[in-house]
Design an enzyme around this catalytic site. Sequence first.
Site, mmCIF file in Angstrom:
data_model
loop_
_atom_site.group_PDB
_atom_site.id
_atom_site.type_symbol
_atom_site.label_atom_id
_atom_site.label_comp_id
_atom_site.label_asym_id
_atom_site.label_seq_id
_atom_site.Cartn_x
_atom_site.Cartn_y
_atom_site.Cartn_z
ATOM 1 N N GLU A 1 -18.644 4.558 -0.762
ATOM 2 C CA GLU A 1 -17.831 3.829 -1.953
ATOM 3 C C GLU A 1 -18.577 3.272 -3.227
ATOM 4 O OE1 GLU A 1 -18.478 2.859 1.446
ATOM 5 O OE2 GLU A 1 -16.299 3.158 2.197
ATOM 6 N N ARG B 1 0.836 -1.168 0.114
ATOM 7 C CA ARG B 1 0.023 -0.122 -0.099
ATOM 8 C C ARG B 1 0.964 1.190 -0.064
ATOM 9 N NH1 ARG B 1 -1.902 1.448 6.100
ATOM 10 N NH2 ARG B 1 -0.186 -0.044 7.170
ATOM 11 N N ASP C 1 -7.992 -5.899 12.738
ATOM 12 C CA ASP C 1 -9.437 -5.247 12.613
ATOM 13 C C ASP C 1 -10.523 -6.523 12.430
ATOM 14 O OD1 ASP C 1 -9.059 -2.565 12.852
ATOM 15 O OD2 ASP C 1 -8.932 -2.327 10.554
#
Lengths: 279, 310
Positions: free
Chosen positions: B56, B8, B115
């Site tokens: 989104e 990323r 997460d």
Amino acid sequence: MNNLELQKTANEVRKGIIIGTHAAGAGHPGGSLSAADIFTYLYFEEMNIDPQNPKDPDRDRFVLSKGHTAPGLYSAMANRGYFPVEELETLRKVGSRLQGHPSMQYLPGLDMSSGSLGQGISAACGMALGGKLDNKDFRVYTLLGDGEIEEGQVWEAAMFAAAKKLDNLVVIVDNNNLQIDGTIEEVNSPYPIDKKFEAFNFHVININGNDFDDLRKAFAEAKATKGVPTAIIAKTVKGKGVSFMENQVGWHGKAPNDEQFAIAMEDLAKIDKALEAQA
Amino acid sequence: MADKIATRVSYGNALKDLAEQYPDLVVLDADLAGATQTGIFKKAYPDRFFDCGIAECNLMGVSAGLAAVGKIPFASTFAMFAAGRAFEQVRNSIAYPHLNVKIGATHAGISVGEDGASHQCLEDLALMRELPGMVVMNPADDTEARWAVKAALDHEGPVYIRFGRAAVPVVYSPDTKFEIGKGSILREGKDVTIVATGILVAAALEAAEKLAADGIDAEVINICTIKPLDEDIILKSAAKTGKVVTAEEHFITGGLGSAVAEVLSEKLPTKMARIGVRDRFGESGSAAALIKKYGLDGDGVYASVKEFLA
């Protein structure tokens, strides 16, 4: 064009809707007819477009967010000279450029593919943003159904349009009050539509969407509006112009048979005569 | 192997580095610029960055509209929301009109870590691979990730690129040449083929070293472009070794394993095994702990290959 010329043109657009859906044996005449005057005003009066140069980067854009009313858009485009009016009879048939819902891969002059409700307005926002980025003057118009605004994505897009100050964007809601399962109040009321767009920081104009004086004033007002996008809430009659289709929910997604086709074309011929008498 | 870097971060750096060369490049995010690393681009080119907020579906539609007027948008969010939540927008507003939108999906796979399962997308490759005309890439390291961004810019049409959250070893030297749709052989061998993608490439190389110590000569192939798939490189290797194992940070259904199985079953039926996550959601934990638990590290790949060959 003056109003009489626009009315005559809109009647030709309506004939094309009936011819196309009749030939296809399917399609959505009701919402195409309700929006026929809007299509006509956009394609014959409002938008800076050239059917001979459909890819001009400076042209105005139109996104039919309520893509199921493609018969109305196709008829307006054919009458405007994008392709032969005779081609409307190929609607929805194998090999036709006139897909059941608009596909830009098939038909030059379509600025966006659409049909899955709620998505066209987002694409229109992207186009308007792109125009701003390049300091271009083109404007972007998108037509939504009143049932369509039940889709959550419409409000994501509305929030975006105002937040990004897209004053080159005009959102038109075809408020014919009917969706597949009934009136929009019965199904899942999106009213008050104007207040919702106001709350999303749009400049909102309420009009009769079947009246060319109203359409002319509204689009001029939209053009003069700076800093915020405009929403035109256009009250219309579903099935407008065809006696047995007007305000009938059953004519949302059904094609006229041969007998109904003849009556519809007679109805529209009568309108022609009435308009001739005014000339 | 040299330093570790999360793909990323490679993505954010590549966007910034390519901005001058590609003036139509714009970047959009959905309130995750700090996480997806598009923030690197935003800082350098604030006028070419657009935050769509937590929306989104609209992000994908706006990107489609930008592409329709000539921009080259990179739409960024987590893989879960890019491929999952906005799947139908990607299908109908981007893939169907074949618009020139690039989807930069980060935080893919189980290595999202703490997460937990709600954010660990293990089905994005499957979803994106289904779309006609969509190029699907899953770079293995910093070098390949940076190349993938440039390759996407040079390719006309929709592209999905998957990036990870966790730092991973750099496998390729900076001057390596890649091509969309071409895999690469990282280690030649004759006993078994390991076809890996993404972070499993480094794990496969590590496993190959362990296998070598056992006298097993493994060939390691990296497939970055899941679609279009480099069938030749897989068929040639399968013909040589007669045994193929796929390895990916994805469900074993629908992704690389399925793509390889489709090719082999039609053109050269070969005994094969698939390494990946098996019909269960992920869970919370550190990336390293989860990768180990789910058998996606070097030891895990080694053990799976040994079991397959036993």
